[in-house]
Design a protein around this motif. Structure first.
Motif, PDB file in Angstrom:
ATOM      1  N   TRP A 158      30.041  23.602 -63.507  1.00  0.00           N
ATOM      2  CA  TRP A 158      29.249  24.613 -64.218  1.00  0.00           C
ATOM      3  C   TRP A 158      30.049  25.582 -64.920  1.00  0.00           C
ATOM      4  O   TRP A 158      31.171  25.608 -64.685  1.00  0.00           O
ATOM      5  CB  TRP A 158      28.947  25.521 -62.804  1.00  0.00           C
ATOM      6  CG  TRP A 158      28.088  26.857 -63.238  1.00  0.00           C
ATOM      7  CD1 TRP A 158      26.971  26.928 -63.907  1.00  0.00           C
ATOM      8  CD2 TRP A 158      28.526  27.974 -62.684  1.00  0.00           C
ATOM      9  NE1 TRP A 158      26.580  28.148 -63.994  1.00  0.00           N
ATOM     10  CE2 TRP A 158      27.540  29.078 -63.147  1.00  0.00           C
ATOM     11  CE3 TRP A 158      29.408  28.577 -61.830  1.00  0.00           C
ATOM     12  CZ2 TRP A 158      27.549  30.316 -62.898  1.00  0.00           C
ATOM     13  CZ3 TRP A 158      29.636  29.972 -61.804  1.00  0.00           C
ATOM     14  CH2 TRP A 158      28.585  30.798 -62.198  1.00  0.00           C
ATOM     15  N   SER A 159      29.374  25.888 -66.064  1.00  0.00           N
ATOM     16  CA  SER A 159      30.080  26.595 -67.097  1.00  0.00           C
ATOM     17  C   SER A 159      30.586  27.940 -66.800  1.00  0.00           C
ATOM     18  O   SER A 159      31.863  28.475 -67.310  1.00  0.00           O
ATOM     19  CB  SER A 159      29.171  26.822 -68.395  1.00  0.00           C
ATOM     20  OG  SER A 159      28.682  25.670 -68.821  1.00  0.00           O
ATOM     21  N   LYS A 178      22.707  24.259 -73.988  1.00  0.00           N
ATOM     22  CA  LYS A 178      23.259  25.372 -73.450  1.00  0.00           C
ATOM     23  C   LYS A 178      22.840  25.758 -72.105  1.00  0.00           C
ATOM     24  O   LYS A 178      23.513  26.621 -71.355  1.00  0.00           O
ATOM     25  CB  LYS A 178      23.407  26.461 -74.750  1.00  0.00           C
ATOM     26  CG  LYS A 178      24.162  27.700 -74.548  1.00  0.00           C
ATOM     27  CD  LYS A 178      24.295  28.449 -75.771  1.00  0.00           C
ATOM     28  CE  LYS A 178      25.729  29.408 -75.454  1.00  0.00           C
ATOM     29  NZ  LYS A 178      26.780  28.834 -76.087  1.00  0.00           N
ATOM     30  N   ALA A 179      21.518  25.997 -72.249  1.00  0.00           N
ATOM     31  CA  ALA A 179      20.757  26.356 -70.801  1.00  0.00           C
ATOM     32  C   ALA A 179      21.295  25.442 -69.731  1.00  0.00           C
ATOM     33  O   ALA A 179      21.022  25.982 -68.549  1.00  0.00           O
ATOM     34  CB  ALA A 179      19.186  26.411 -70.868  1.00  0.00           C
ATOM     35  N   ALA A 229      19.767  15.827 -61.888  1.00  0.00           N
ATOM     36  CA  ALA A 229      19.680  17.094 -61.114  1.00  0.00           C
ATOM     37  C   ALA A 229      21.091  17.723 -61.154  1.00  0.00           C
ATOM     38  O   ALA A 229      21.138  18.940 -60.688  1.00  0.00           O
ATOM     39  CB  ALA A 229      19.611  16.559 -59.658  1.00  0.00           C
ATOM     40  N   LEU A 230      21.784  17.374 -62.015  1.00  0.00           N
ATOM     41  CA  LEU A 230      23.321  17.432 -62.021  1.00  0.00           C
ATOM     42  C   LEU A 230      23.309  19.186 -62.376  1.00  0.00           C
ATOM     43  O   LEU A 230      24.144  19.860 -61.737  1.00  0.00           O
ATOM     44  CB  LEU A 230      23.999  16.787 -63.116  1.00  0.00           C
ATOM     45  CG  LEU A 230      25.496  16.649 -62.844  1.00  0.00           C
ATOM     46  CD1 LEU A 230      25.944  16.377 -61.473  1.00  0.00           C
ATOM     47  CD2 LEU A 230      26.203  15.845 -63.962  1.00  0.00           C
ATOM     48  N   PRO A 231      22.723  19.546 -63.407  1.00  0.00           N
ATOM     49  CA  PRO A 231      22.780  21.010 -63.709  1.00  0.00           C
ATOM     50  C   PRO A 231      22.276  22.009 -62.936  1.00  0.00           C
ATOM     51  O   PRO A 231      23.232  23.112 -62.466  1.00  0.00           O
ATOM     52  CB  PRO A 231      21.901  21.126 -65.044  1.00  0.00           C
ATOM     53  CG  PRO A 231      21.840  19.552 -65.566  1.00  0.00           C
ATOM     54  CD  PRO A 231      21.781  18.719 -64.301  1.00  0.00           C
ATOM     55  N   TRP A 232      21.450  21.413 -61.934  1.00  0.00           N
ATOM     56  CA  TRP A 232      20.750  22.383 -61.037  1.00  0.00           C
ATOM     57  C   TRP A 232      21.812  22.450 -59.774  1.00  0.00           C
ATOM     58  O   TRP A 232      21.862  23.541 -59.001  1.00  0.00           O
ATOM     59  CB  TRP A 232      19.498  22.046 -60.589  1.00  0.00           C
ATOM     60  CG  TRP A 232      18.519  22.534 -61.706  1.00  0.00           C
ATOM     61  CD1 TRP A 232      17.928  23.668 -61.827  1.00  0.00           C
ATOM     62  CD2 TRP A 232      18.228  21.574 -62.676  1.00  0.00           C
ATOM     63  NE1 TRP A 232      17.140  23.623 -63.093  1.00  0.00           N
ATOM     64  CE2 TRP A 232      17.405  22.495 -63.616  1.00  0.00           C
ATOM     65  CE3 TRP A 232      18.433  20.132 -63.038  1.00  0.00           C
ATOM     66  CZ2 TRP A 232      16.706  21.564 -64.891  1.00  0.00           C
ATOM     67  CZ3 TRP A 232      17.990  19.641 -64.360  1.00  0.00           C
ATOM     68  CH2 TRP A 232      17.015  20.526 -65.321  1.00  0.00           C
TER      69      TRP A 232
END
Length: 163
Positions: free
Chosen positions: A23-24, A102-103, A78-81
């Motif tokens: 996560w950024s 970016k989002a 699903a990785l970003p969430w």
């Protein structure tokens, strides 16, 4: 493993380089990943069957090391969430760059140990190699993968220019 079956024709479509996805907004994303940070982190395993280990696990095993896998998901989409708001580390190929913006709030970091690239293979039974439908499908899949590789290189180039 079916890929190693000598009776099948194997056509390598291309390769993806493995990265660590975080996560950024995490502490981990703020600098290059050290082996100490990597080993002390909690890891998210992406595994279609929920139990298979990955290339990172094999590379770690060769060094006599293990990562701390605390959760498993079956799909890279699903990785970003799942990463958002956490200090989890996951592995993914650089092909994922095509769906991350970016989002997505995902940062890709180089792993702190050598991990082999992931190869994408097309496997064919020799009896099907001359079938017109199989030839057509092979061309379609090869073209899709080639276009995907070109797009991935463009994204990597853009990101490097922004640094």
């Amino acid at each position: 493993m079916i890929k190693d079956d000598p009776s099948l024709l194997k056509i390598e479509l291309g390769q993806d380089r493995l990265f660590c996805a975080v996560w950024s907004g995490s502490q981990i994303a703020s600098s290059a990943m050290s082996l100490e940070t990597y080993l002390s982190a909690s890891h998210l395993q992406v595994s279609a069957d929920g139990v298979s280990s990955g290339l990172a696990d094999a590379a770690l095993k060769e060094l006599g090391l293990r990562r701390n896998v605390v959760a498993t998901i079956s799909n890279y989409l699903a990785l970003p969430w799942v990463l958002r708001g956490t200090e989890l580390v996951a592995h993914c190929g650089d092909g994922i760059l095509q769906i991350l913006d970016k989002a997505s709030e995902v940062t890709l970091l180089s792993p702190p140990l050598p991990i082999p690239n992931v190869s994408a293979w097309l496997l064919l039974h020799p009896q099907m190699a001359t079938d017109p439908g199989t030839i057509w499908l092979k061309e379609v899949l090869s073209n899709i993968y080639s276009e995907s590789q070109i797009k991935k290189r463009e994204i990597v180039s853009e990101r490097e220019q922004k640094k």
